[in-house]
Design a protein around this motif. Structure first.
Motif, short mmCIF file in Angstrom:
data_model
loop_
_atom_site.label_atom_id
_atom_site.label_comp_id
_atom_site.label_asym_id
_atom_site.label_seq_id
_atom_site.Cartn_x
_atom_site.Cartn_y
_atom_site.Cartn_z
N VAL A 1 0.81 -1.22 0.00
CA VAL A 1 0.00 0.00 0.00
C VAL A 1 0.85 1.27 0.00
CG1 VAL A 1 -2.05 -1.10 0.95
CG2 VAL A 1 -0.43 0.00 2.50
N ARG A 2 2.00 1.24 0.64
CA ARG A 2 2.86 2.42 0.61
C ARG A 2 3.46 2.63 -0.79
NH1 ARG A 2 3.62 5.16 5.28
NH2 ARG A 2 3.21 4.07 7.22
N TYR A 3 3.76 1.55 -1.48
CA TYR A 3 4.28 1.65 -2.84
C TYR A 3 3.32 2.42 -3.74
CZ TYR A 3 5.97 0.12 -7.44
OH TYR A 3 6.42 0.09 -8.75
N PHE A 4 2.04 2.10 -3.62
CA PHE A 4 1.03 2.79 -4.42
C PHE A 4 0.58 4.09 -3.77
CE2 PHE A 4 0.67 -1.55 -6.04
CZ PHE A 4 0.70 -1.31 -7.40
N GLY A 5 0.36 4.08 -2.47
CA GLY A 5 -0.16 5.25 -1.77
C GLY A 5 0.77 6.43 -1.78
N ASP A 6 2.08 6.18 -1.71
CA ASP A 6 3.06 7.26 -1.73
C ASP A 6 3.48 7.63 -3.15
OD1 ASP A 6 2.90 7.21 1.02
OD2 ASP A 6 4.78 6.13 1.32
N GLY A 7 2.96 6.92 -4.14
CA GLY A 7 3.23 7.25 -5.54
C GLY A 7 4.54 6.72 -6.09
N ALA A 8 5.22 5.83 -5.35
CA ALA A 8 6.50 5.30 -5.82
C ALA A 8 6.35 4.51 -7.11
CB ALA A 8 7.15 4.43 -4.74
#
Length: 196
Positions: A172-179
């Motif tokens: 979720v951080r990969y997608f949520g932070d825009g990486a």
């Protein structure tokens, strides 16, 4: 250019699947028999848990602000789906992050309701014993639970299997932070550190 985008998507998919498999989140046999939540709507969840919205609500929110959509694809008989609700989606850290970065939707893969998403209509298919929307989201590979991430303007990314909060965090951080816009998942994981 089209081939490069396809290769990048395949590499992303493979990377996400490897994280899930290596972390023990591979799909497991279902158990239990009680239904969870509403077929395409909000589920009754404990305080501090993820606030689920309907697909229609998520579509409306996307018109106001572009964010990734996270869909929890489950079935009423799936024991690991219930465990993910109990252990992962009830985590305050998970709920707070998803509330800030995603539109979260819970969808029963076996709902007989007609589902409309982005101008397309999906109905129940008796041959597959599931709604065609579930087949669309998982690219025809039904496993439960499956976490679906739909980045704005892109195709659904399906990550099958139960995930603990720390296992879900990387995805979720990969997608949520825009990486996902600037680097592949493998490169992202080299510097990623769990906090959940």
């Amino acid at each position: 250019m089209q081939t490069r985008k396809y290769v990048e998507t395949v590499v992303l998919w493979a990377g996400l699947l490897m994280v899930v498999l290596l972390s023990g989140g591979a799909a497991r046999k279902p158990s239990g028999s009680a239904a969870i939540g509403n077929p395409v709507g909000s589920a009754a969840v404990p305080s501090g848990s993820v606030s689920w919205m309907t697909l229609d609500q998520a579509a409306g929110k996307l018109q106001q602000e572009k964010r990734p959509v996270l869909i929890d694809l489950y079935t009423s008989w799936c024991g690991w789906c219930k465990e993910m609700d109990r252990k992962t989606y009830s985590s305050k850290k998970v709920a707070a992050y998803l509330e800030e970065k995603f539109y979260t939707v819970k969808v029963d893969a076996e709902t007989r309701d007609v589902i409309t998403w982005q101008g397309r209509t999906f109905a129940y298919n008796a041959q597959y014993r599931s709604n065609m929307f579930a087949l669309y989201l998982t690219h025809g590979r039904l496993e439960f639970p499956t976490t679906i991430i739909i980045p704005p303007g892109q195709e659904p990314q399906a990550i099958p299997g139960f995930m603990e909060p720390g296992e879900l965090e990387a995805v979720v951080r990969y997608f949520g932070d825009g990486a996902y816009k600037t680097q592949g998942f493998d490169a992202y994981m080299k510097d990623f550190k769990k906090t959940w």
